[in-house]
Design a protein around this motif. Sequence first.
Motif, PDB file in Angstrom:
ATOM      1  N   LYS A 245     -22.794  -2.861  25.355  1.00 55.64           N
ATOM      2  CA  LYS A 245     -21.897  -1.974  26.098  1.00 55.64           C
ATOM      3  C   LYS A 245     -21.273  -2.654  27.324  1.00 55.64           C
ATOM      4  O   LYS A 245     -21.031  -2.034  28.354  1.00 55.64           O
ATOM      5  CB  LYS A 245     -22.608  -0.685  26.488  1.00 55.64           C
ATOM      6  CG  LYS A 245     -23.057   0.092  25.261  1.00 55.64           C
ATOM      7  CD  LYS A 245     -23.627   1.411  25.634  1.00 55.64           C
ATOM      8  CE  LYS A 245     -24.071   2.221  24.555  1.00 55.64           C
ATOM      9  NZ  LYS A 245     -24.259   2.519  23.444  1.00 55.64           N
ATOM     10  N   LEU A 246     -21.002  -3.967  27.173  1.00 52.78           N
ATOM     11  CA  LEU A 246     -20.322  -4.698  28.236  1.00 52.78           C
ATOM     12  C   LEU A 246     -18.814  -4.685  28.020  1.00 52.78           C
ATOM     13  O   LEU A 246     -18.045  -4.855  28.967  1.00 52.78           O
ATOM     14  CB  LEU A 246     -20.830  -6.138  28.300  1.00 52.78           C
ATOM     15  CG  LEU A 246     -22.332  -6.291  28.584  1.00 52.78           C
ATOM     16  CD1 LEU A 246     -22.723  -7.750  28.546  1.00 52.78           C
ATOM     17  CD2 LEU A 246     -22.702  -5.653  29.913  1.00 52.78           C
ATOM     18  N   ILE A 247     -18.391  -4.506  26.768  1.00 52.66           N
ATOM     19  CA  ILE A 247     -16.975  -4.411  26.436  1.00 52.66           C
ATOM     20  C   ILE A 247     -16.771  -3.270  25.443  1.00 52.66           C
ATOM     21  O   ILE A 247     -17.704  -2.831  24.774  1.00 52.66           O
ATOM     22  CB  ILE A 247     -16.426  -5.714  25.821  1.00 52.66           C
ATOM     23  CG1 ILE A 247     -17.155  -6.039  24.508  1.00 52.66           C
ATOM     24  CG2 ILE A 247     -16.497  -6.870  26.796  1.00 52.66           C
ATOM     25  CD1 ILE A 247     -16.517  -7.165  23.724  1.00 52.66           C
ATOM     26  N   THR A 248     -15.541  -2.795  25.376  1.00 51.36           N
ATOM     27  CA  THR A 248     -15.169  -1.841  24.332  1.00 51.36           C
ATOM     28  C   THR A 248     -14.114  -2.509  23.453  1.00 51.36           C
ATOM     29  O   THR A 248     -13.345  -3.358  23.913  1.00 51.36           O
ATOM     30  CB  THR A 248     -14.603  -0.530  24.907  1.00 51.36           C
ATOM     31  OG1 THR A 248     -13.495  -0.827  25.750  1.00 51.36           O
ATOM     32  CG2 THR A 248     -15.656   0.225  25.694  1.00 51.36           C
ATOM     33  N   ARG A 249     -14.100  -2.132  22.191  1.00 51.61           N
ATOM     34  CA  ARG A 249     -13.174  -2.704  21.221  1.00 51.61           C
ATOM     35  C   ARG A 249     -12.326  -1.583  20.649  1.00 51.61           C
ATOM     36  O   ARG A 249     -12.845  -0.550  20.241  1.00 51.61           O
ATOM     37  CB  ARG A 249     -13.968  -3.363  20.097  1.00 51.61           C
ATOM     38  CG  ARG A 249     -13.148  -3.977  19.003  1.00 51.61           C
ATOM     39  CD  ARG A 249     -14.086  -4.568  17.940  1.00 51.61           C
ATOM     40  NE  ARG A 249     -13.362  -5.247  16.903  1.00 51.61           N
ATOM     41  CZ  ARG A 249     -12.847  -4.665  15.825  1.00 51.61           C
ATOM     42  NH1 ARG A 249     -13.003  -3.366  15.637  1.00 51.61           N
ATOM     43  NH2 ARG A 249     -12.198  -5.374  14.931  1.00 51.61           N
ATOM     44  N   HIS A 250     -11.022  -1.790  20.623  1.00 50.83           N
ATOM     45  CA  HIS A 250     -10.106  -0.803  20.060  1.00 50.83           C
ATOM     46  C   HIS A 250      -9.250  -1.482  19.001  1.00 50.83           C
ATOM     47  O   HIS A 250      -8.466  -2.390  19.300  1.00 50.83           O
ATOM     48  CB  HIS A 250      -9.208  -0.197  21.133  1.00 50.83           C
ATOM     49  CG  HIS A 250      -8.196   0.763  20.586  1.00 50.83           C
ATOM     50  ND1 HIS A 250      -8.543   2.000  20.095  1.00 50.83           N
ATOM     51  CD2 HIS A 250      -6.863   0.637  20.423  1.00 50.83           C
ATOM     52  CE1 HIS A 250      -7.446   2.605  19.662  1.00 50.83           C
ATOM     53  NE2 HIS A 250      -6.411   1.789  19.851  1.00 50.83           N
ATOM     54  N   SER A 251      -9.437  -1.064  17.748  1.00 52.01           N
ATOM     55  CA  SER A 251      -8.643  -1.585  16.641  1.00 52.01           C
ATOM     56  C   SER A 251      -7.482  -0.625  16.395  1.00 52.01           C
ATOM     57  O   SER A 251      -7.678   0.582  16.284  1.00 52.01           O
ATOM     58  CB  SER A 251      -9.490  -1.701  15.381  1.00 52.01           C
ATOM     59  OG  SER A 251      -8.695  -2.125  14.301  1.00 52.01           O
TER      60      SER A 251
ATOM     61  N   VAL B  59      -6.329  -5.998  17.768  1.00 49.44           N
ATOM     62  CA  VAL B  59      -7.563  -5.505  18.378  1.00 49.44           C
ATOM     63  C   VAL B  59      -7.496  -5.792  19.868  1.00 49.44           C
ATOM     64  O   VAL B  59      -7.099  -6.883  20.279  1.00 49.44           O
ATOM     65  CB  VAL B  59      -8.807  -6.188  17.762  1.00 49.44           C
ATOM     66  CG1 VAL B  59     -10.079  -5.688  18.408  1.00 49.44           C
ATOM     67  CG2 VAL B  59      -8.848  -5.963  16.257  1.00 49.44           C
ATOM     68  N   GLU B  60      -7.850  -4.805  20.668  1.00 48.34           N
ATOM     69  CA  GLU B  60      -7.891  -4.981  22.123  1.00 48.34           C
ATOM     70  C   GLU B  60      -9.318  -4.802  22.604  1.00 48.34           C
ATOM     71  O   GLU B  60     -10.049  -3.936  22.116  1.00 48.34           O
ATOM     72  CB  GLU B  60      -6.994  -3.949  22.810  1.00 48.34           C
ATOM     73  CG  GLU B  60      -5.528  -4.136  22.506  1.00 48.34           C
ATOM     74  CD  GLU B  60      -4.672  -3.083  23.202  1.00 48.34           C
ATOM     75  OE1 GLU B  60      -5.191  -2.287  24.001  1.00 48.34           O
ATOM     76  OE2 GLU B  60      -3.463  -3.066  22.915  1.00 48.34           O
ATOM     77  N   TYR B  61      -9.704  -5.627  23.555  1.00 48.41           N
ATOM     78  CA  TYR B  61     -11.023  -5.542  24.170  1.00 48.41           C
ATOM     79  C   TYR B  61     -10.837  -5.262  25.654  1.00 48.41           C
ATOM     80  O   TYR B  61      -9.884  -5.734  26.270  1.00 48.41           O
ATOM     81  CB  TYR B  61     -11.783  -6.856  24.001  1.00 48.41           C
ATOM     82  CG  TYR B  61     -12.130  -7.171  22.568  1.00 48.41           C
ATOM     83  CD1 TYR B  61     -13.316  -6.714  22.014  1.00 48.41           C
ATOM     84  CD2 TYR B  61     -11.270  -7.905  21.765  1.00 48.41           C
ATOM     85  CE1 TYR B  61     -13.636  -7.001  20.697  1.00 48.41           C
ATOM     86  CE2 TYR B  61     -11.573  -8.197  20.454  1.00 48.41           C
ATOM     87  CZ  TYR B  61     -12.765  -7.744  19.929  1.00 48.41           C
ATOM     88  OH  TYR B  61     -13.080  -8.022  18.626  1.00 48.41           O
ATOM     89  N   SER B  62     -11.755  -4.500  26.229  1.00 44.19           N
ATOM     90  CA  SER B  62     -11.722  -4.284  27.673  1.00 44.19           C
ATOM     91  C   SER B  62     -13.144  -4.188  28.198  1.00 44.19           C
ATOM     92  O   SER B  62     -14.079  -3.871  27.464  1.00 44.19           O
ATOM     93  CB  SER B  62     -10.934  -3.023  28.019  1.00 44.19           C
ATOM     94  OG  SER B  62     -11.511  -1.892  27.397  1.00 44.19           O
ATOM     95  N   CYS B  63     -13.276  -4.502  29.476  1.00 43.82           N
ATOM     96  CA  CYS B  63     -14.579  -4.449  30.146  1.00 43.82           C
ATOM     97  C   CYS B  63     -14.963  -2.999  30.436  1.00 43.82           C
ATOM     98  O   CYS B  63     -14.114  -2.211  30.842  1.00 43.82           O
ATOM     99  CB  CYS B  63     -14.512  -5.190  31.476  1.00 43.82           C
ATOM    100  SG  CYS B  63     -15.337  -6.748  31.490  1.00 43.82           S
TER     101      CYS B  63
END
Length: 52
Positions: free
Chosen positions: A5-11, A19-23
Amino acid sequence: MEAYKLITRHSHGVVPPVVEYSCTDNGRHFALQAIGSVDWIERNIADIVGEG
């Protein structure tokens, strides 16, 4: 990192894949702690490797 749970992934579900990743808040907190550890290591490296 996503499992911790350090990053989230959005496909976006498109082709080609996007795909985007965020903290997460936990990821930002972890990063600050890691930076502090790196700073300490850099200040104390001579003692750590036995050259001080």
